[in-house]
Scaffold this active site. Structure first.
Site, PDB file in Angstrom:
ATOM      1  CG  LEU A 125      -1.670   1.429   1.651  1.00  0.00           C
ATOM      2  CD1 LEU A 125      -2.882   1.042   0.235  1.00  0.00           C
ATOM      3  CD2 LEU A 125      -2.562   0.619   2.228  1.00  0.00           C
ATOM      4  CD  GLU A 127       1.883   4.681  -4.637  1.00  0.00           C
ATOM      5  OE1 GLU A 127       1.323   3.684  -4.898  1.00  0.00           O
ATOM      6  OE2 GLU A 127       1.838   6.180  -4.833  1.00  0.00           O
ATOM      7  N   PRO A 128       6.493   6.398  -2.020  1.00  0.00           N
ATOM      8  CG  PRO A 128       7.772   6.221  -3.286  1.00  0.00           C
ATOM      9  CD  PRO A 128       6.527   5.737  -3.008  1.00  0.00           C
ATOM     10  CB  SER A 132      -0.510   9.706   7.137  1.00  0.00           C
ATOM     11  OG  SER A 132       0.168   8.631   7.904  1.00  0.00           O
ATOM     12  CB  THR A 158       6.299  -6.169   6.360  1.00  0.00           C
ATOM     13  OG1 THR A 158       6.479  -4.338   7.342  1.00  0.00           O
ATOM     14  CG2 THR A 158       6.827  -7.292   7.080  1.00  0.00           C
ATOM     15  NE  ARG A 265      24.369  -3.173  38.535  1.00  0.00           N
ATOM     16  CZ  ARG A 265      25.546  -3.584  38.161  1.00  0.00           C
ATOM     17  NH1 ARG A 265      26.443  -4.500  37.984  1.00  0.00           N
ATOM     18  NH2 ARG A 265      26.745  -2.160  37.721  1.00  0.00           N
ATOM     19  CD  GLN A 333      16.774   5.676  32.560  1.00  0.00           C
ATOM     20  OE1 GLN A 333      16.912   5.865  31.135  1.00  0.00           O
ATOM     21  NE2 GLN A 333      17.778   6.440  33.967  1.00  0.00           N
ATOM     22  N   GLY A 336      20.209   0.324  32.814  1.00  0.00           N
ATOM     23  CA  GLY A 336      21.407   0.864  33.094  1.00  0.00           C
ATOM     24  C   GLY A 336      22.572   1.015  31.848  1.00  0.00           C
ATOM     25  CD  GLU A 360      -0.958  -3.256  10.328  1.00  0.00           C
ATOM     26  OE1 GLU A 360      -1.909  -2.549  10.799  1.00  0.00           O
ATOM     27  OE2 GLU A 360       0.238  -4.100  10.378  1.00  0.00           O
TER      28      GLU A 360
END
Length: 380
Positions: A125, A127-128, A132, A158, A265, A333, A336, A360
């Site tokens: 669907l 295109e360059p 949207s 895909t 950890r 986070q 780390g 999508e």
């Protein structure tokens, strides 16, 4: 909506989870570095029925409802979003669309091959110049006797270089959505170029497709002439549920590895899980996972009961995609500095999550779709 899984749904989830744990998770780092998953994984998914959920057995599928389908995509998303995308496109966007709009000949030709993993499909669907704004696509199909000649370019497709069939949307009439028609085009007729250097989903085959007078018979047309945009939007409405389910799985995977790492950890003489602000990060992920899951499951429930679902699907996709980015960021986070190297999984998860807010239908497009449903006024 019943939140208790049936025995069949629970069995499907368990089977998909086992497949992910055994055959996907041990390989994801290697596939990501190589920018390609092992093609054998497609056949394995076909053998297990993962490519045929919701497709009737008479067409080669494994049956089941849309909640079972979401459970499968959650597990695939937990393992590798690139694998999830292979299934979402081949099964969710193309096979289901053939089941809905295809002739008996088209169903017989393609559905058993797609559900078995013998063939893959792509959804052509974007295109360059039209992402949207899909109603303004410029790829054109013109009649030549009883055939059609297709000319144009598609981008970010895909499965593009792996597919055996492409569901192609081309302009057959005047400007706007009403001038678009859908075609099933054997991929061997198309010039294809794989796109490398992606931020995430590196193991997934993403391609540019070029059509230079590609000839297909009228029997390749999927649905009525001029109804292609409606076909595409109907596919994407369900596809947004697919993306949302994959995002739930991705966020769940972030939570799983972050909790495990936080308990192992140690800093300041105790596991980092014992520090309040680390628990806050984990809690935020957990709440996002559960909220996103319920939004996605609601869409599946609406589809299975034959009720309208498009707005709810946009809500689920919007929230779940943004939640997956938050989850991956929070998980990084927790890790780390170790989260910043690919010996640990969360960096890949963050890279994979980011595109979920784009394809999508971007998060901004979802907000416009939802706003139009709320007000009755289009802001497009």
């Amino acid at each position: 909506m019943n939140l208790e899984l049936t025995d069949e749904q629970a069995a499907v989830r368990k089977m998909a989870a086992g497949f992910i744990d055994r055959e996907v998770l041990p390989n994801v780092t290697e596939w990501d570095r190589a920018e390609s998953v092992d093609r054998k994984i497609v056949g394995r998914m076909g053998e297990l029925g993962l490519l045929g959920v919701t497709i009737p057995e008479e067409h080669g599928g494994s049956g089941g409802d849309h909640l079972a389908y979401c459970l499968v995509l959650e597990e695939l998303g937990r393992g590798d979003s690139a694998i999830r995308g292979i299934v979402s496109v081949t099964l969710g966007l193309v096979a289901k669309t053939i089941l809905t709009y295809g002739t008996e000949e088209q169903k017989h030709a393609w559905l058993p091959r797609l559900t078995s993993g013998a063939s893959l499909a792509c959804f052509a669907l974007t295109e360059p110049g039209t992402g949207s704004d899909a109603g303004s696509l410029t790829t054109r199909a013109v009649r030549d006797g009883s055939d059609w000649l297709i000319t144009g370019t598609k981008i970010f497709i895909t499965n593009g270089t792996w597919a055996d069939v492409a569901l192609v949307f081309a302009r057959t009439g005047g400007p706007g959505p009403k001038g678009v028609t859908a075609f099933l085009v054997p991929a061997g007729l198309i010039e294809r170029r794989e796109i490398h250097g992606k931020l995430g989903l590196r193991g997934q085959a993403t391609a540019e497709l070029s059509f230079d007078g590609v000839r297909v018979p009228d029997s390749a047309r999927l649905g009525d002439e001029g109804k292609g945009f409606s076909v595409a939007m109907a596919a994407l409405a369900k596809g947004r549920m697919s993306v949302g389910a994959g995002c739930v799985g991705l966020a769940q995977g972030c939570l799983d590895v972050a909790v495990e790492y936080a308990k192992e950890r140690e800093q300041f003489g105790k596991p980092i899980a014992a520090h309040q602000l680390v628990q806050e990060l984990l809690t935020d992920i957990a709440v996002d996972v559960e909220a996103a899951r319920l939004l996605v499951w609601r869409v599946a429930d609406l589809i299975d009961r034959g009720l309208p679902f498009a707005t709810e699907s946009s809500m689920a996709k919007l929230f779940a995609s943004e939640a997956s980015v938050r989850a991956a960021s929070n998980a990084l986070q927790v890790f780390g500095g170790y989260g910043y190297i690919d010996e640990y999984p969360v960096g890949k998860m963050l890279r994979d999550a980011r595109v979920m807010t784009l394809y999508e239908g971007t998060s901004q497009i979802q907000k416009l779709v939802i706003g139009r449903a709320l007000t009755g006024i289009s802001a497009f």
